[in-house]
Design an enzyme around this catalytic site. Sequence first.
Site, PDB file in Angstrom:
ATOM      1  N   GLY A  34      23.438  40.952  47.059  1.00  0.00           N
ATOM      2  CA  GLY A  34      23.668  41.259  48.460  1.00  0.00           C
ATOM      3  C   GLY A  34      23.813  42.737  48.758  1.00  0.00           C
ATOM      4  N   GLY A  36      26.273  44.745  48.109  1.00  0.00           N
ATOM      5  CA  GLY A  36      26.795  45.527  46.996  1.00  0.00           C
ATOM      6  C   GLY A  36      25.692  45.984  46.056  1.00  0.00           C
ATOM      7  N   ASP A  89      37.687  40.403  37.922  1.00  0.00           N
ATOM      8  CA  ASP A  89      38.060  39.260  38.752  1.00  0.00           C
ATOM      9  C   ASP A  89      39.196  39.707  39.657  1.00  0.00           C
ATOM     10  OD1 ASP A  89      38.816  36.928  39.941  1.00  0.00           O
ATOM     11  OD2 ASP A  89      39.083  35.787  38.084  1.00  0.00           O
ATOM     12  N   LEU A  90      38.876  40.028  40.896  1.00  0.00           N
ATOM     13  CA  LEU A  90      39.863  40.582  41.823  1.00  0.00           C
ATOM     14  C   LEU A  90      40.945  39.586  42.202  1.00  0.00           C
ATOM     15  CD1 LEU A  90      37.288  42.473  44.022  1.00  0.00           C
ATOM     16  CD2 LEU A  90      39.178  43.565  42.793  1.00  0.00           C
ATOM     17  N   ASN A 116      33.677  46.805  47.848  1.00  0.00           N
ATOM     18  CA  ASN A 116      32.705  45.978  48.558  1.00  0.00           C
ATOM     19  C   ASN A 116      32.880  44.479  48.342  1.00  0.00           C
ATOM     20  OD1 ASN A 116      29.746  45.399  49.612  1.00  0.00           O
ATOM     21  ND2 ASN A 116      29.875  44.516  47.560  1.00  0.00           N
ATOM     22  N   SER A 166      34.971  43.905  58.109  1.00  0.00           N
ATOM     23  CA  SER A 166      34.073  43.073  58.900  1.00  0.00           C
ATOM     24  C   SER A 166      34.571  43.046  60.336  1.00  0.00           C
ATOM     25  CB  SER A 166      34.035  41.645  58.352  1.00  0.00           C
ATOM     26  OG  SER A 166      33.437  40.754  59.283  1.00  0.00           O
ATOM     27  N   TYR A 188      46.025  26.402  56.700  1.00  0.00           N
ATOM     28  CA  TYR A 188      44.887  27.211  56.254  1.00  0.00           C
ATOM     29  C   TYR A 188      43.671  26.998  57.133  1.00  0.00           C
ATOM     30  CZ  TYR A 188      41.219  29.163  53.304  1.00  0.00           C
ATOM     31  OH  TYR A 188      40.166  29.892  52.825  1.00  0.00           O
TER      32      TYR A 188
END
Length: 319
Positions: A34, A36, A89-90, A116, A166, A188
């Site tokens: 994408g 990134g 892995d954020l 990103n 965004s 949620y």
Amino acid sequence: LFGGRRALEVVKEYSKNGSPIKGKVALVTGANNGAGFETAHALAVAGARVILAGRRLDAIKEAVQSIQNKLGQNENEGSVEMISEVSLDLEDLGDVRSYAQAFQKLGCPLHLLVLNAGVMAQPFRLSPQGHESTWAINHLGHFLLCQLLMDKLRSSQPARVICVSSELHRRAPTPGDDFSNWSHPDKYNWMDAYGASKLSNILMAKELSRRFQEQKLDITAVSLHPGVGPTGLAKEGLSGVLIGLYRAIGGLILFSHEQLAATSTFCCIAPSTSLVQGEYYARCAIMKTSHPLAEDADKAQQLWRKSEELTKDFSEPLK
């Protein structure tokens, strides 16, 4: 249906008298596909040494090879690489720290930190540290990564931190005093969760910019809206997500991946005179934010303190 400049067009525009980022080191998260991927490609074309980071090692390896094939043998272009066998892995703060340690061991400067990576339209789940996963990945993991690499940024001045947000930050629910309805909501809704994470990106950039100015550092922090398009953020139901984006944002134009990367590329390569500290960008220009709290300096500081609290077990300075 499609509109906007492409990332490589931005590179060409700002490299007429030589690339301003030739030889600079950039780290791009979520760079395997994408926007990134296209941002990493554009920065490499502009002459930067670009390090791609992502959760899936196989996908990052494939992205590195793909960009290398595109670059060819042009000596004026930069390079792309990954940290061998180290994923990012954020969602897991321990993994974020391990990645930052691995980056530290490279012994290179860091001039451009492009935050990103992101997810959206996820089923509810908690991160390993017990935070709502969309907020954990899109904000908290990036916050910790930036904190751990802050000494690198300081020693590499002039430097920039690019927070990809965004226009859907407008969907963020009003946070409570402790931000618990963002970090662990009772009810949620994926759009609200995504909005909270994207407003967090803007507030982080605002507070970063305030701190950089206060400390008289030559580091610029900005946030941006890349546009609406097939970003790969959602794991399922992408067509429904895009329809929802149209309705939420009111936009009529889809961006290609190359166009989605244009504003990130602009924020990395544009001269300092064209980039305003702490501002929010879209279509390579300053854009007005859409949430009443997006310009709230007090709320930005509150979020910063809360983020520090939630990451304190992983934020000891790197050696």
